[in-house]
Design a protein around this motif. Sequence first.
Motif, PDB file in Angstrom:
ATOM      1  N   UNK A 124      13.741  -3.362  -2.114  1.00 34.93           N
ATOM      2  CA  UNK A 124      14.920  -3.237  -1.265  1.00 34.93           C
ATOM      3  C   UNK A 124      14.910  -4.178  -0.082  1.00 34.93           C
ATOM      4  N   UNK A 125      15.396  -3.685   1.060  1.00 31.97           N
ATOM      5  CA  UNK A 125      15.668  -4.538   2.210  1.00 31.97           C
ATOM      6  C   UNK A 125      14.430  -5.212   2.781  1.00 31.97           C
ATOM      7  N   UNK A 126      13.256  -4.592   2.677  1.00 33.52           N
ATOM      8  CA  UNK A 126      12.051  -5.243   3.184  1.00 33.52           C
ATOM      9  C   UNK A 126      11.794  -6.543   2.431  1.00 33.52           C
ATOM     10  N   UNK A 127      12.089  -6.556   1.158  1.00 34.36           N
ATOM     11  CA  UNK A 127      11.885  -7.735   0.320  1.00 34.36           C
ATOM     12  C   UNK A 127      12.873  -8.845   0.655  1.00 34.36           C
ATOM     13  N   UNK A 128      14.017  -8.499   1.236  1.00 28.43           N
ATOM     14  CA  UNK A 128      15.080  -9.468   1.464  1.00 28.43           C
ATOM     15  C   UNK A 128      15.331  -9.766   2.952  1.00 28.43           C
ATOM     16  N   UNK A 129      14.415  -9.376   3.822  1.00 33.26           N
ATOM     17  CA  UNK A 129      14.621  -9.553   5.261  1.00 33.26           C
ATOM     18  C   UNK A 129      13.467 -10.334   5.878  1.00 33.26           C
ATOM     19  N   UNK A 130      13.742 -10.975   6.992  1.00 27.88           N
ATOM     20  CA  UNK A 130      12.699 -11.684   7.729  1.00 27.88           C
ATOM     21  C   UNK A 130      11.730 -10.652   8.308  1.00 27.88           C
ATOM     22  N   UNK A 131      10.468 -10.645   7.884  1.00 22.39           N
ATOM     23  CA  UNK A 131       9.548  -9.614   8.373  1.00 22.39           C
ATOM     24  C   UNK A 131       9.315  -9.665   9.875  1.00 22.39           C
ATOM     25  N   UNK A 132       9.405 -10.861  10.472  1.00 19.41           N
ATOM     26  CA  UNK A 132       9.214 -10.960  11.913  1.00 19.41           C
ATOM     27  C   UNK A 132      10.342 -10.292  12.681  1.00 19.41           C
ATOM     28  N   UNK A 133      11.497 -10.151  12.044  1.00 21.04           N
ATOM     29  CA  UNK A 133      12.630  -9.469  12.660  1.00 21.04           C
ATOM     30  C   UNK A 133      12.691  -8.011  12.253  1.00 21.04           C
ATOM     31  N   UNK A 134      12.470  -7.736  10.985  1.00 19.96           N
ATOM     32  CA  UNK A 134      12.632  -6.378  10.464  1.00 19.96           C
ATOM     33  C   UNK A 134      11.506  -5.439  10.881  1.00 19.96           C
ATOM     34  N   UNK A 146       3.645   8.175  11.667  1.00 19.15           N
ATOM     35  CA  UNK A 146       4.572   7.873  10.580  1.00 19.15           C
ATOM     36  C   UNK A 146       3.990   6.925   9.547  1.00 19.15           C
ATOM     37  N   UNK A 147       4.671   6.870   8.392  1.00 11.71           N
ATOM     38  CA  UNK A 147       4.240   6.051   7.263  1.00 11.71           C
ATOM     39  C   UNK A 147       5.360   5.101   6.854  1.00 11.71           C
ATOM     40  N   UNK A 148       5.020   3.833   6.693  1.00  7.91           N
ATOM     41  CA  UNK A 148       5.910   2.834   6.107  1.00  7.91           C
ATOM     42  C   UNK A 148       5.323   2.420   4.775  1.00  7.91           C
ATOM     43  N   UNK A 149       6.139   2.395   3.724  1.00  5.77           N
ATOM     44  CA  UNK A 149       5.674   1.944   2.415  1.00  5.77           C
ATOM     45  C   UNK A 149       6.774   1.124   1.761  1.00  5.77           C
ATOM     46  N   UNK A 150       6.378   0.074   1.033  1.00  5.98           N
ATOM     47  CA  UNK A 150       7.371  -0.732   0.334  1.00  5.98           C
ATOM     48  C   UNK A 150       6.732  -1.432  -0.857  1.00  5.98           C
ATOM     49  N   UNK A 151       7.578  -1.758  -1.834  1.00  6.81           N
ATOM     50  CA  UNK A 151       7.105  -2.439  -3.046  1.00  6.81           C
ATOM     51  C   UNK A 151       8.052  -3.561  -3.413  1.00  6.81           C
ATOM     52  N   UNK A 152       7.493  -4.553  -4.125  1.00  5.35           N
ATOM     53  CA  UNK A 152       8.272  -5.681  -4.619  1.00  5.35           C
ATOM     54  C   UNK A 152       7.418  -6.433  -5.631  1.00  5.35           C
ATOM     55  N   UNK A 201       4.453  -9.043 -15.195  1.00  4.33           N
ATOM     56  CA  UNK A 201       4.147  -9.024 -13.761  1.00  4.33           C
ATOM     57  C   UNK A 201       3.933  -7.608 -13.256  1.00  4.33           C
ATOM     58  N   UNK A 202       3.016  -7.491 -12.314  1.00  7.38           N
ATOM     59  CA  UNK A 202       2.773  -6.195 -11.694  1.00  7.38           C
ATOM     60  C   UNK A 202       3.705  -5.938 -10.528  1.00  7.38           C
ATOM     61  N   UNK A 203       3.299  -5.056  -9.647  1.00  7.68           N
ATOM     62  CA  UNK A 203       4.114  -4.678  -8.496  1.00  7.68           C
ATOM     63  C   UNK A 203       3.230  -4.624  -7.252  1.00  7.68           C
ATOM     64  N   UNK A 204       3.676  -5.243  -6.192  1.00 10.05           N
ATOM     65  CA  UNK A 204       2.995  -5.149  -4.895  1.00 10.05           C
ATOM     66  C   UNK A 204       3.400  -3.830  -4.238  1.00 10.05           C
ATOM     67  N   UNK A 205       2.428  -3.094  -3.709  1.00 11.76           N
ATOM     68  CA  UNK A 205       2.704  -1.861  -2.976  1.00 11.76           C
ATOM     69  C   UNK A 205       1.888  -1.872  -1.697  1.00 11.76           C
ATOM     70  N   UNK A 206       2.568  -1.763  -0.572  1.00 12.30           N
ATOM     71  CA  UNK A 206       1.898  -1.717   0.727  1.00 12.30           C
ATOM     72  C   UNK A 206       2.255  -0.426   1.449  1.00 12.30           C
ATOM     73  N   UNK A 207       1.278   0.100   2.173  1.00  8.22           N
ATOM     74  CA  UNK A 207       1.488   1.275   3.003  1.00  8.22           C
ATOM     75  C   UNK A 207       0.822   1.046   4.346  1.00  8.22           C
ATOM     76  N   UNK A 208       1.519   1.390   5.413  1.00  2.94           N
ATOM     77  CA  UNK A 208       1.007   1.217   6.763  1.00  2.94           C
ATOM     78  C   UNK A 208       1.343   2.445   7.597  1.00  2.94           C
ATOM     79  N   UNK A 209       0.594   2.642   8.686  1.00  2.11           N
ATOM     80  CA  UNK A 209       0.746   3.833   9.511  1.00  2.11           C
ATOM     81  C   UNK A 209       1.060   3.468  10.952  1.00  2.11           C
ATOM     82  N   UNK A 210       1.642   4.408  11.656  1.00  4.25           N
ATOM     83  CA  UNK A 210       1.928   4.292  13.077  1.00  4.25           C
ATOM     84  C   UNK A 210       0.948   5.184  13.832  1.00  4.25           C
ATOM     85  N   UNK A 211       0.320   4.671  14.864  1.00  2.90           N
ATOM     86  CA  UNK A 211      -0.657   5.447  15.626  1.00  2.90           C
ATOM     87  C   UNK A 211       0.013   6.601  16.348  1.00  2.90           C
TER      88      UNK A 211
END
Length: 211
Positions: A124-134, A146-152, A201-211
């Motif tokens: 979705x939008x994470x894949x199509x947006x400038x990461x430095x802005x988004x 909180x948890x952020x997760x995205x795949x592409x 092709x496989x799929x990239x999956x990332x997960x990150x947390x907020x302190x």
Amino acid sequence: MSSPKAEIWERYAAKYKPRRATNAAGATTWLNWTQYPDHGPDETVLGELRGKRVLELGSGAGANLAHLATLGAVCTGVDIAPSRADLALKAWGHLGELDFISADAIDYLATAGESFDIVYSIFGAVWFSDPEELLPLVRKRMTAGGVLAFSHPPATQQDAKPGQVVQQRHLSNERWIEHLVAAGFHEIEAEIINAPEPGNPGTVLLRAHVA
């Protein structure tokens, strides 16, 4: 008047094929992180869902987010194509605790007043947006813990050409981690989910947390 980007996504939406009524397990709602049906991890990637405020960036026809609503999450989906939000509301609005908004993800994050416990994006939008802005905007809208997760799809040799209205961000896991750290995330996990059939092709999956 709609933006050029919104018009592009409206043309894409016109080709949309409805998701199957049930998956291989017979479920009527489900979440899938990969481009292959009945493959890969499920909603447990996001942690506890009941009572959590969840935001999907690029919610499309709403099927993934609807599944989270059935599990007790309070859900908001954002998609740039107006017809997608309308379709999602018609299909899933009856579930309650579920809303779909037509907006560009960056514009929404920059102006929304809500905070979210979980933010995710599947192709979705994470894949199509400038990461430095988004990503900094996502971080500002997330609650502590909180948890952020995205795949592409995995990174390719060549990114989209500069100047294109819509660009896919084919970044390596290492570059995504750098952007996530810069935006204030921590405890970052990155993996490649192999395709069910060798050679695909496989799929990239990332997960990150907020302190």
